[in-house]
Design a protein around this motif. Structure first.
Motif, PDB file in Angstrom:
ATOM      1  N   VAL A 128      42.733  34.177  45.925  1.00  0.00           N
ATOM      2  CA  VAL A 128      42.055  35.455  45.682  1.00  0.00           C
ATOM      3  C   VAL A 128      40.630  35.193  45.185  1.00  0.00           C
ATOM      4  O   VAL A 128      39.659  35.806  45.654  1.00  0.00           O
ATOM      5  CB  VAL A 128      42.845  36.324  44.675  1.00  0.00           C
ATOM      6  CG1 VAL A 128      42.011  37.496  44.181  1.00  0.00           C
ATOM      7  CG2 VAL A 128      44.133  36.819  45.323  1.00  0.00           C
ATOM      8  N   SER A 129      40.486  34.267  44.264  1.00  0.00           N
ATOM      9  CA  SER A 129      39.181  33.941  43.707  1.00  0.00           C
ATOM     10  C   SER A 129      38.232  33.426  44.790  1.00  0.00           C
ATOM     11  O   SER A 129      37.084  33.862  44.893  1.00  0.00           O
ATOM     12  CB  SER A 129      39.349  32.896  42.605  1.00  0.00           C
ATOM     13  OG  SER A 129      38.099  32.485  42.127  1.00  0.00           O
ATOM     14  N   THR A 132      37.420  36.303  47.525  1.00  0.00           N
ATOM     15  CA  THR A 132      36.513  37.350  47.040  1.00  0.00           C
ATOM     16  C   THR A 132      35.098  36.792  46.811  1.00  0.00           C
ATOM     17  O   THR A 132      34.120  37.496  47.003  1.00  0.00           O
ATOM     18  CB  THR A 132      37.036  38.010  45.749  1.00  0.00           C
ATOM     19  OG1 THR A 132      37.300  37.009  44.775  1.00  0.00           O
ATOM     20  CG2 THR A 132      38.284  38.823  46.013  1.00  0.00           C
ATOM     21  N   LYS A 137      37.988  41.074  50.971  1.00  0.00           N
ATOM     22  CA  LYS A 137      38.833  41.869  50.080  1.00  0.00           C
ATOM     23  C   LYS A 137      40.267  41.415  50.307  1.00  0.00           C
ATOM     24  O   LYS A 137      40.624  40.984  51.398  1.00  0.00           O
ATOM     25  CB  LYS A 137      38.688  43.359  50.391  1.00  0.00           C
ATOM     26  CG  LYS A 137      37.295  43.893  50.085  1.00  0.00           C
ATOM     27  CD  LYS A 137      37.180  45.357  50.398  1.00  0.00           C
ATOM     28  CE  LYS A 137      35.789  45.859  50.061  1.00  0.00           C
ATOM     29  NZ  LYS A 137      35.579  47.245  50.456  1.00  0.00           N
ATOM     30  N   ASN A 172      33.697  41.342  54.152  1.00  0.00           N
ATOM     31  CA  ASN A 172      34.199  42.604  53.595  1.00  0.00           C
ATOM     32  C   ASN A 172      35.516  43.043  54.229  1.00  0.00           C
ATOM     33  O   ASN A 172      36.007  44.123  53.955  1.00  0.00           O
ATOM     34  CB  ASN A 172      33.150  43.715  53.705  1.00  0.00           C
ATOM     35  CG  ASN A 172      33.225  44.674  52.535  1.00  0.00           C
ATOM     36  OD1 ASN A 172      33.438  44.262  51.407  1.00  0.00           O
ATOM     37  ND2 ASN A 172      33.067  45.951  52.794  1.00  0.00           N
TER      38      ASN A 172
END
Length: 196
Positions: A128-129, A132, A137, A172
């Motif tokens: 996730v880190s 992003t 997303k 994005n």
């Protein structure tokens, strides 16, 4: 005749008066020429070109005897129409002279494609880190697959299709993680493709 007598003579005074009048006329003509050639006191208000397409910009500026130059495309901004003006220099409301160039920055037609990193075997938190940080997303509902390791990446999906390290998708975009459920048995060997 001495210098003092020459300066007091009528001939010298006539020449002096002619020279002064000539200088005044010359300065007057130069000032008039500068006013005409530099369009002094001419003001054209720069219109607001924001959100306009290039075709509309061309029409608007042509009517005002202004030109434009596209200098750049910015990062895609979904709040603006595609290929529309995001910024302009000089800004709307400034005054310029005719034939002045207005410099434009355009909104690209979409987000740039970004390469997906190899996250297979990394923890959910690491994935996730990293995702992003590069502009993706993360889907709110990860897909859990049978695996011995809990919350470890076992693949990724974009628009319902499996994606792997090296694939390029628009910045994005929403990526759904496939994670281990911690209920599987045995050990795993890394699947470098990133899918199960």
């Amino acid at each position: 005749m001495s210098l003092i007598q020459f300066i007091k003579s009528k001939t010298f005074l006539k020449q002096l008066i002619i020279a002064v009048i000539g200088l005044v006329v010359f300065i007057f003509l130069v000032m008039k020429w500068l006013n005409i050639s530099t369009n002094h006191n001419q003001k054209i208000e720069v219109p607001n070109l924001e959100r306009m397409s290039l075709a509309n910009v061309e029409k608007a500026l042509e009517e005002l005897d202004l030109n434009f130059v596209v200098i750049d495309s910015a990062s895609y901004n979904p709040d603006y129409p595609k290929q529309s003006v995001i910024e302009q220099t000089p800004i709307a409301g400034d005054y310029v002279k005719e034939n002045r160039k207005i410099y434009l920055t355009l909104n690209p037609s979409g987000y740039a494609d970004v390469e997906i990193p190899n996250l297979y075997g990394k923890t959910k938190r690491q994935a996730v880190s990293q995702l992003t940080a590069i502009g993706f997303k993360i889907g709110a509902n990860p897909i859990y697959v049978s695996d011995i390791a809990k919350d470890v990446v076992r693949g990724m999906k974009f628009k319902g299709k499996d994606v792997k390290a090296g694939d390029k998708i628009p910045k994005n975009s929403i990526i759904t993680l496939k994670l281990g459920d911690g209920k599987g048995s045995g050990s795993y060997s890394p699947n470098l493709g990133g899918t199960q």
